[in-house]
Enzyme design. Structure first.
Site, PDB file in Angstrom:
ATOM      1  CD  GLU A 251      10.302  12.060  11.774  1.00 44.79           C
ATOM      2  OE1 GLU A 251       9.268  11.426  12.024  1.00 44.79           O
ATOM      3  OE2 GLU A 251      11.221  11.620  11.059  1.00 44.79           O
TER       4      GLU A 251
ATOM      5  CB  SER B 231       4.436   8.539  11.849  1.00 43.04           C
ATOM      6  OG  SER B 231       3.259   7.778  11.951  1.00 43.04           O
ATOM      7  CB  THR B 232       7.484   7.025  16.042  1.00 43.03           C
ATOM      8  OG1 THR B 232       8.790   7.096  15.446  1.00 43.03           O
ATOM      9  CG2 THR B 232       7.598   6.297  17.363  1.00 43.03           C
ATOM     10  CD  GLU B 233       0.202   9.587  15.787  1.00 42.74           C
ATOM     11  OE1 GLU B 233       0.880  10.408  15.120  1.00 42.74           O
ATOM     12  OE2 GLU B 233      -1.021   9.684  15.945  1.00 42.74           O
TER      13      GLU B 233
ATOM     14  CB  CYS C 203      12.608   8.836   8.226  1.00 42.57           C
ATOM     15  SG  CYS C 203      13.129   7.734   6.925  1.00 42.57           S
TER      16      CYS C 203
ATOM     17  CD  GLU D  59      12.999   3.863   7.780  1.00 41.19           C
ATOM     18  OE1 GLU D  59      13.027   4.807   8.605  1.00 41.19           O
ATOM     19  OE2 GLU D  59      12.795   3.997   6.572  1.00 41.19           O
TER      20      GLU D  59
ATOM     21  CE  LYS E 295      -1.927   2.532   3.183  1.00 42.40           C
ATOM     22  NZ  LYS E 295      -1.764   3.850   2.547  1.00 42.40           N
TER      23      LYS E 295
HETATM   24  P1  ADP Z   1       3.370  10.153   7.834  1.00 38.38           P
HETATM   25  O1  ADP Z   1       3.151  10.840   9.131  1.00 38.38           O
HETATM   26  O2  ADP Z   1       4.744  10.160   7.338  1.00 38.38           O
HETATM   27  O3  ADP Z   1       2.310  10.418   6.805  1.00 38.38           O
HETATM   28  P2  ADP Z   1       2.092   7.725   8.555  1.00 38.38           P
HETATM   29  O4  ADP Z   1       2.707   6.801   9.533  1.00 38.38           O
HETATM   30  O5  ADP Z   1       0.857   8.442   8.920  1.00 38.38           O
HETATM   31  O6  ADP Z   1       3.286   8.657   8.140  1.00 38.38           O
HETATM   32  O7  ADP Z   1       1.821   6.976   7.184  1.00 38.38           O
HETATM   33  C1  ADP Z   1       2.694   6.041   6.599  1.00 38.38           C
HETATM   34  C2  ADP Z   1       1.873   4.977   5.922  1.00 38.38           C
HETATM   35  O8  ADP Z   1       1.096   4.288   6.906  1.00 38.38           O
HETATM   36  C3  ADP Z   1       0.867   5.522   4.896  1.00 38.38           C
HETATM   37  O9  ADP Z   1       0.819   4.621   3.812  1.00 38.38           O
HETATM   38  C4  ADP Z   1      -0.429   5.514   5.673  1.00 38.38           C
HETATM   39  O10 ADP Z   1      -1.581   5.420   4.858  1.00 38.38           O
HETATM   40  C5  ADP Z   1      -0.277   4.258   6.526  1.00 38.38           C
HETATM   41  N1  ADP Z   1      -1.073   4.197   7.756  1.00 38.38           N
HETATM   42  C6  ADP Z   1      -1.581   5.235   8.468  1.00 38.38           C
HETATM   43  N2  ADP Z   1      -2.247   4.768   9.554  1.00 38.38           N
HETATM   44  C7  ADP Z   1      -2.146   3.407   9.529  1.00 38.38           C
HETATM   45  C8  ADP Z   1      -2.599   2.346  10.389  1.00 38.38           C
HETATM   46  N3  ADP Z   1      -3.279   2.584  11.489  1.00 38.38           N
HETATM   47  N4  ADP Z   1      -2.294   1.080  10.056  1.00 38.38           N
HETATM   48  C9  ADP Z   1      -1.571   0.806   8.950  1.00 38.38           C
HETATM   49  N5  ADP Z   1      -1.122   1.755   8.107  1.00 38.38           N
HETATM   50  C10 ADP Z   1      -1.401   3.041   8.376  1.00 38.38           C
END
Ligand code: ADP
Length: 490
Positions: A399, A247-249, A302, A268, A194
């Site tokens: 970050e 993201s780490t979140e 990152c 990562e 994805k």
């Molecule tokens: P950023 O803050 O860099 O946009 P995210 O961590 O939000 O990074 O997004 C990175 C990827 O993870 C994107 O492809 C996003 O659609 C996907 N994503 C966001 N939330 C979730 C989740 N709860 N579970 C799996 N993938 C997710």
């Protein structure tokens, strides 16, 4: 694009003539479906979302929003391809497909670079010289491993895992896809990938490459959508491994959902890398390294060098030279070959960056932004530095993912080291010094997965990449990257 976007504020008397890459040679469809079982198919529910050009805010295409059912279709196709074809194929034959994919990517490199810059906002110089060549290089590199896996792990038998779910971010869309897909396929797995919701277009073009390379249907499936689509991949019962960059979140959410399952995973995540400049460093080169580390690519990396630790005796000189250099940076049309800093990837990301600019000022730091003009339309952030910051400030600890640099000073090597290590992250770092002994001392003690010496942001498919602490789990790239996609049996 108006010439305003390429104006050199540093010297109002002259400016570069615009040199935009042509878009005549690319084709972007009005709608893109999901790539499942070797063909583009409509999503189960007729829902699409817009992908826009962040430099103009104009729509580029409509992308299918995959539901849980679509993800299930993709996983089923991947499972069928795994058991029926891919896991039975010899490594040498898998390698031939990967070589073919790499060559087609090279043939279509100009098209890929242009679309990457249109969709993601990064300067064409970066997508043309870094993203696309490195993406092809990953397929070439892992193609070479496909028939040599048993030599990578002496006395062990490497066995593929099955279906792997891969979720990638928007900062290096094609490169991240290649980075994840190439080792997975080389090791005999099949894939459901994805892309990030703001940058799906080059993944759709990559799907065309897979089709044109004759890759057996279902070996790679690409589903588009946002967080819920990603979560459906992570939680699908028939996925054997999850590889995530983001993201780490979100990484923590994924780690929680995988706890207690037998799925393997690699994460990562974020970073807050420091460029550490000693007084004996070649200062002009170091200043260029700082600029490369945080301002090029809008800080959307990152492993960006978002902190600068500079030895006190040269701090004034470094900051003065950095400010001078900032004034020469050209911000504007990502397709223009003169552009140094492109568009921020989305309105949401710009809002995040701007909120950190306010936080930094409220914390008492002194903010300086270059004086360059920015286009009226689109999402832009001028290169920004903060001085007078302290270690506990949020702009030092968190970050930001934008062209924003927090500058601190240090006196001794130990102080520099302590400050470098004092964040929740540990993805990368940079050391600038004339002394090899200092390089070794620092690199042994910085808790980060990648450390560059007298350079920054250099990548190669042969080199492992990954983080300590909240920057992630596992390594990707190089031989280490193979282990993430294999079980090793006795
Ligand atoms: P950023 O803050 O860099 O946009 P995210 O961590 O939000 O990074 O997004 C990175 C990827 O993870 C994107 O492809 C996003 O659609 C996907 N994503 C966001 N939330 C979730 C989740 N709860 N579970 C799996 N993938 C997710």
């Amino acid at each position: 694009m108006s010439t305003d976007s390429t104006k050199l504020a540093f010297n109002d008397g002259w400016q570069y003539a615009p040199a935009p890459e042509s878009t005549d040679h690319i084709q972007i469809d009005d709608h893109y479906g999901l790539f499942i079982n070797g063909e583009f198919v409509a999503p189960e529910i007729d829902r699409y979302f817009e992908s826009i050009n962040p430099a103009t805010e104009k729509p580029l295409s409509n992308i299918a929003l995959a539901s849980e059912k679509d993800v299930d279709r993709a996983v089923k196709a991947a499972r069928k391809a795994y058991t029926g074809v891919w896991s039975k194929m010899s490594g040498a034959d898998r390698g031939k497909y990967l070589f073919r994919i790499a060559r087609i990517m090279q043939e279509r490199a100009r098209e890929f670079a242009t679309i990457e810059s249109l969709d993601g906002g990064k300067p064409i110089r970066e997508s043309r010289d870094i993203d696309i060549p490195l993406a092809a290089a990953h397929f070439f590199y892992y193609a070479g491993w496909a028939d040599k896996l048993e030599y990578a792990f002496p006395a062990r038998t490497p066995v593929s895992l099955g279906v792997v779910g891969q979720i990638i971010p928007w900062n290096f869309p094609l490169l991240m896809a290649a980075w994840k897909i190439a080792p997975a396929l080389a090791c005999g797995n099949t894939v459901v990938l994805k892309p990030a919701e703001t940058t799906s277009l080059t993944a759709m073009k990559l799907a065309e490459v897979f089709r044109d390379a004759g890759l057996p249907p279902g070996v790679v499936n690409i589903v588009t959508g946002a967080g819920p689509t990603g979560a459906a991949i992570v939680n699908h019962l028939d996925v054997n491994k999850v590889a995530f960059t983001g993201s780490t979140e979100v990484g923590k959410i994924i780690q929680r959902s995988l706890a207690g399952t037998d799925k393997k995973y690699t994460l990562e995540l974020g970073g807050k890398a420091a460029n550490i400049i000693f007084a004996d460093a070649a200062i002009d080169e170091a200043v260029e390294g700082i600029v490369n580390g945080i301002f090029f690519n809008q800080g959307h990396v990152c492993c960006a060098g978002s902190r600068l630790l500079v030895q006190e005796s040269v701090a004034d000189e470094v900051v003065r030279k950095l400010r001078d250099r900032m004034e020469t940076l050209i911000i504007g049309d990502p397709l223009d070959k003169n552009t140094d800093i492109g568009a921020i990837n989305s309105a949401g990301q710009l809002e995040t960056i701007e909120s950190y600019l306010s936080i930094g000022q409220a914390e008492g730091a002194e903010m300086y932004q270059s004086d360059c003009s920015v286009p009226d339309q689109g999402y832009w952030c001028r290169p920004t530095i903060f001085t007078g910051v302290s270690q506990s400030n949020r702009i030092v600890q968190e970050e930001i993912f934008g062209p924003v640099l927090a500058i601190q000073t240090f006196r001794t090597l130990e102080e520099g080291l302590t400050k470098a290590n004092n964040t929740p992250y540990g993805l990368s770092g940079g050391v600038w010094t004339d002394k090899g002994s200092k390089v070794f001392k620092m690199t042994q003690k910085i808790r980060a997965g990648v450390i560059w010496a007298n350079t920054f942001n250099k990548f190669d498919p042969t080199s492992p990449f990954g983080g300590y602490k909240e920057s992630g789990v596992g390594r990707e790239g190089g031989m280490h990257g193979l282990g993430a996609y294999l079980k090793l049996e006795a």
